[in-house]
Write a protein that holds these residues in place. Structure first.
Motif, PDB file in Angstrom:
ATOM      1  N   GLN A  73      32.699 -35.200 -16.868  1.00 15.45           N
ATOM      2  CA  GLN A  73      33.575 -35.560 -18.028  1.00 15.45           C
ATOM      3  C   GLN A  73      35.080 -34.348 -17.785  1.00 15.45           C
TER       4      GLN A  73
ATOM      5  N   PHE B  59      42.725 -20.492 -12.927  1.00 16.26           N
ATOM      6  CA  PHE B  59      41.532 -20.902 -14.260  1.00 16.26           C
ATOM      7  C   PHE B  59      40.714 -22.824 -14.370  1.00 16.26           C
TER       8      PHE B  59
ATOM      9  N   ALA C  46      35.015 -17.523  -6.651  1.00 12.61           N
ATOM     10  CA  ALA C  46      36.321 -17.966  -7.447  1.00 12.61           C
ATOM     11  C   ALA C  46      37.794 -17.239  -6.359  1.00 12.61           C
TER      12      ALA C  46
ATOM     13  N   HIS D 177      32.741 -18.580  -9.804  1.00 11.78           N
ATOM     14  CA  HIS D 177      33.269 -17.149 -10.616  1.00 11.78           C
ATOM     15  C   HIS D 177      33.179 -15.783 -10.008  1.00 11.78           C
TER      16      HIS D 177
ATOM     17  N   ARG E 234      28.891 -24.454 -11.721  1.00 14.76           N
ATOM     18  CA  ARG E 234      27.432 -23.023 -11.349  1.00 14.76           C
ATOM     19  C   ARG E 234      26.858 -23.670 -10.468  1.00 14.76           C
ATOM     20  N   GLN E 235      26.163 -23.213 -10.629  1.00 13.06           N
ATOM     21  CA  GLN E 235      24.321 -23.218  -8.696  1.00 13.06           C
ATOM     22  C   GLN E 235      23.822 -24.707  -9.366  1.00 13.06           C
TER      23      GLN E 235
ATOM     24  N   LEU F 217      37.822 -22.015 -13.611  1.00 15.05           N
ATOM     25  CA  LEU F 217      37.067 -21.734 -14.518  1.00 15.05           C
ATOM     26  C   LEU F 217      36.510 -22.755 -15.130  1.00 15.05           C
ATOM     27  N   GLN F 218      37.739 -23.028 -15.882  1.00 10.97           N
ATOM     28  CA  GLN F 218      37.592 -24.468 -16.388  1.00 10.97           C
ATOM     29  C   GLN F 218      36.550 -25.912 -15.995  1.00 10.97           C
TER      30      GLN F 218
ATOM     31  N   GLY G 149      34.181 -25.014 -14.610  1.00 13.17           N
ATOM     32  CA  GLY G 149      32.678 -24.700 -14.738  1.00 13.17           C
ATOM     33  C   GLY G 149      32.102 -25.375 -13.920  1.00 13.17           C
TER      34      GLY G 149
ATOM     35  N   ARG H 177      29.635 -32.302 -13.390  1.00 12.31           N
ATOM     36  CA  ARG H 177      30.451 -32.373 -15.206  1.00 12.31           C
ATOM     37  C   ARG H 177      31.197 -33.489 -14.784  1.00 12.31           C
TER      38      ARG H 177
ATOM     39  N   THR I 182      42.806 -23.930  -8.534  1.00  9.59           N
ATOM     40  CA  THR I 182      43.700 -21.959  -9.204  1.00  9.59           C
ATOM     41  C   THR I 182      42.572 -21.479  -9.929  1.00  9.59           C
TER      42      THR I 182
END
Lengths: 90, 554
Positions: free
Chosen positions: A42, A51, A19, A15, A59-60, A54-55, A57, A40, A49
């Motif tokens: 799911q 966006f 990003a 992010h 994380r560390q 972002l979607q 997600g 994740r 890209t």
């Protein structure tokens, strides 16, 4: 196709500045690069890209799989691997 | 009778003033029956305009030394995102008016984020909304911004980050119906020092203009039409806060010292030449750490000697009579550079970084040293070496400095051959051998972040061990004490440039250990200066003794 699985260790994940660097690095090459956040289950495999980053997600501590296809696929994967392994210079 | 609204988050401070309902400029109306290619041309122009406005905001934030600059870069990237572009293009080709197409696609993208299972990411939906608003704003073109009366409390539905930084400086504070505690709007309000409360709820929007509002950023509340008692309590708090600010402002032009006059210089850490102004404004007496990495990052080739010279010169221009400690390139396996291929390391923090990289790339080091020696003619430049572990490291660097000076002399270039060459104390080895290093070095500066990490053997970013990382652990204090003692015996100055140096609670003990200089983020200087002015040398020494033996108090 070149593929790699990496663990993202920098504090903010994919992010903000990381990003930005990530997307700009992909844009600098000709190959198409997709990313999937394996931590994740799911989320889908998506093109890199701003966006999409972002979607999914990232994380560390998350594991991601990168796939590139195109004439410079090995180079782009090497460059992205370096960014991730070196924590985006954070 | 006052009504209290509880918000989701606040930016510290109290503000009292008349409500002013802030509204976004109206959305542009699309021309009727616009052909798709004309609409798409307008869309692409709006994307370019919005992206360049956001990048300009990023630059402005960066120039004022604010970290939040990155956010605007990230939004600029989203403005030109492929998902957005493809979505809008498809709808426009299907005959949808442009404004509606943008709103539809942005709303879809926002919905995707809002459904994620992660609260942090859900808040990023707000980034997407902000991007949509920026696009619509660009589409509408420049419009006269409303005149906001001085001292007003802005009341808004929500403010995008760009709108937040664009608010005039005479605004007393703001309250928004939407927004969350970790949203960018509140972070930016904190960075600007504006009292604010976000996430207050819709009720705030029904308050008529001119109604008295008391914004309490610390409690994250908004008091509508406060009664006499509440107002008086608030005014007392505002007065106390202002007095503290004024007390600190009065100290601004005084050099750092303890109550009994013992000097402790307060210097600033900066990462870009533009931050030197911030340092001066906060009363810095010098620069204790000028990080030079910015010159080397985000580019395809290393900066040449003249570019580096110009950057160092710019800091001198802002702080002409102050000592400026410039740290040589401190990059390693954890900070990748395209022109510096470093093999991946199993453990970058114990690998090629700081001076060790300079040893592998003496060409880069020579260029930087030459630029530094040339600048040193114009001011009080000190050169600081990162990641020194042994006296041999320092000896190598000194030989390199001699080589750079000889080359400049041979070429007839104006330079100072012998500026102070010092060591950043950040490895346990450097502490243990501090007596030997002190005989060769012109100064020491404690890099407490890495020193704590290496001393405690804890990665400060570690997911489960981070709590064990404490820069004020007695083990770290004892390391600092050893280095300070070696510096004192050798008669060289010692300072600190890690985060511990900017902690007002650590300042007494640091002064008590005999540190000559504390270097910190410019904004931290006033509070540390005030803390030091309150204590005597004897009290500072007592604080140091307590810090060194802290484990005995459990």
């Amino acid at each position: 196709m070149t593929e790699v699985v990496l663990t993202v260790n920098n504090p903010v994940g994919l992010h903000a500045r990381p990003a930005k660097v990530f997307v700009e690095t992909v844009r600098a090459y000709k190959s198409t690069v997709t990313i999937q956040n394996l931590s994740r289950p799911q989320t889908k495999e998506v093109p890199v890209t701003a966006f999409n980053l972002l979607q999914i997600g990232v994380r560390q501590g998350h594991q991601i799989r990168l796939r590139a296809s195109g004439e410079d696929e090995a180079e782009v994967i090497a460059a992205l691997t370096k960014l991730v392994e070196e924590n985006f210079g954070e | 009778m006052g009504v209290v609204l509880q918000g989701a988050g606040g930016a510290a401070g109290l503000a009292f003033g008349p409500a002013y309902r802030w509204q976004r400029a109206a959305v542009a109306v699309d021309p009727p029956h616009e052909p798709p290619d004309a609409a798409l041309a307008r869309f692409h122009a709006a994307q370019r305009a919005a992206a360049s406005r956001l990048r300009a905001l990023a630059e402005r934030q960066r120039a004022s030394g604010l970290r939040e600059a990155d956010l605007f870069d990230a939004q600029a990237l989203l403005v030109e995102d492929e998902t957005l572009t493809d979505g809008v293009t498809a709808l426009v080709l299907e005959g949808e008016p442009l404004t509606q197409a943008i709103q539809t696609v942005v709303a879809q993208m926002q919905a995707v984020l809002a459904e994620l299972d992660d609260p942090y990411l859900r808040e990023r939906a707000a980034d997407m909304a902000a991007v949509g608003l920026e696009l619509l704003r660009a589409l509408a073109g420049d419009q006269a911004s409303p005149t906001i009366p001085p001292g007003a409390i802005i009341v808004a539905d929500d403010l995008t980050p760009a709108e937040t930084v664009d608010l005039p400086h005479h605004v007393a504070g703001f309250a928004t119906a939407g927004g969350g505690p970790t949203g960018h709007t509140i972070i930016l309000a904190r960075a600007r020092g504006v009292p604010a409360v976000v996430g207050v709820g819709e009720a705030i929007l029904h308050v008529p203009d001119g109604t008295s509002l008391l914004v309490d950023g610390d409690a994250a509340t908004v008091l509508i039409d406060p009664d006499e008692a509440a107002l008086q309590a608030a005014q007392e708090r505002i007065a106390a806060l202002q007095a503290a600010r004024q007390r600190r402002a009065a100290l601004r032009d005084r050099s750092g010292q303890l109550r009994d006059g013992r000097p402790v210089a307060l210097w600033a850490n900066i990462g870009r030449p533009a931050e030197a102004r911030l340092a001066r404004e906060h009363g810095a007496e010098g620069v204790g750490l000028f990080r030079t990495e910015f010159l080397f990052l985000d580019r395809a080739t290393p900066p040449d000697e003249d570019e580096q010279y110009a950057a160092y010169r710019a800091v001198l221009a802002e702080l002409p009579d102050c000592p400026i400690v410039i740290r040589t390139l401190d990059i390693g396996g954890d900070k990748p550079l395209p022109y510096l291929p470093l093999p991946p390391e199993a453990n970058p923090f114990l690998g090629v970084r700081g001076l060790r990289l300079s040893m592998q790339r003496p060409d880069l080091f020579q260029t930087q040293l030459r630029a530094l020696l040339r600048v040193a003619v114009h001011g009080d430049i000190w050169i600081m070496l990162p990641m020194v572990a042994t006296p041999a490291d320092l000896a190598w660097a000194r030989a390199q400095l001699g080589e750079a000076a000889a080359a400049l002399a041979a070429a007839g270039v104006d330079h100072r051959p012998d500026p102070p060459l010092g060591v950043m104390i950040e490895t346990p080895a450097a502490v243990v051998l501090a007596d030997q290093l002190a005989r060769q070095a012109a100064f020491f500066s404690i890099g407490s972040n890495d020193l704590a990490q290496y001393t405690l053997a804890v990665d400060r970013g570690h997911a489960t061990l981070a709590a064990r990382y404490r820069a004020d652990d007695p083990a770290v204090w004892r390391m600092i004490e050893l280095a300070a003692r070696a510096a004192r015996q050798a008669g060289i100055p010692i300072g600190i440039c890690g985060e511990l140096g900017g902690d007002p609670n650590a300042a007494p003990a640091l002064a008590g250990l005999g540190l000559d200089e504390l270097s910190m983020a410019p904004a931290s200087i006033p509070a540390v200066k005030e803390r030091l002015a309150q204590i005597t040398w004897a009290e500072a020494q007592a604080a140091a003794a307590r810090a060194l033996g802290a484990e005995e108090q459990g």
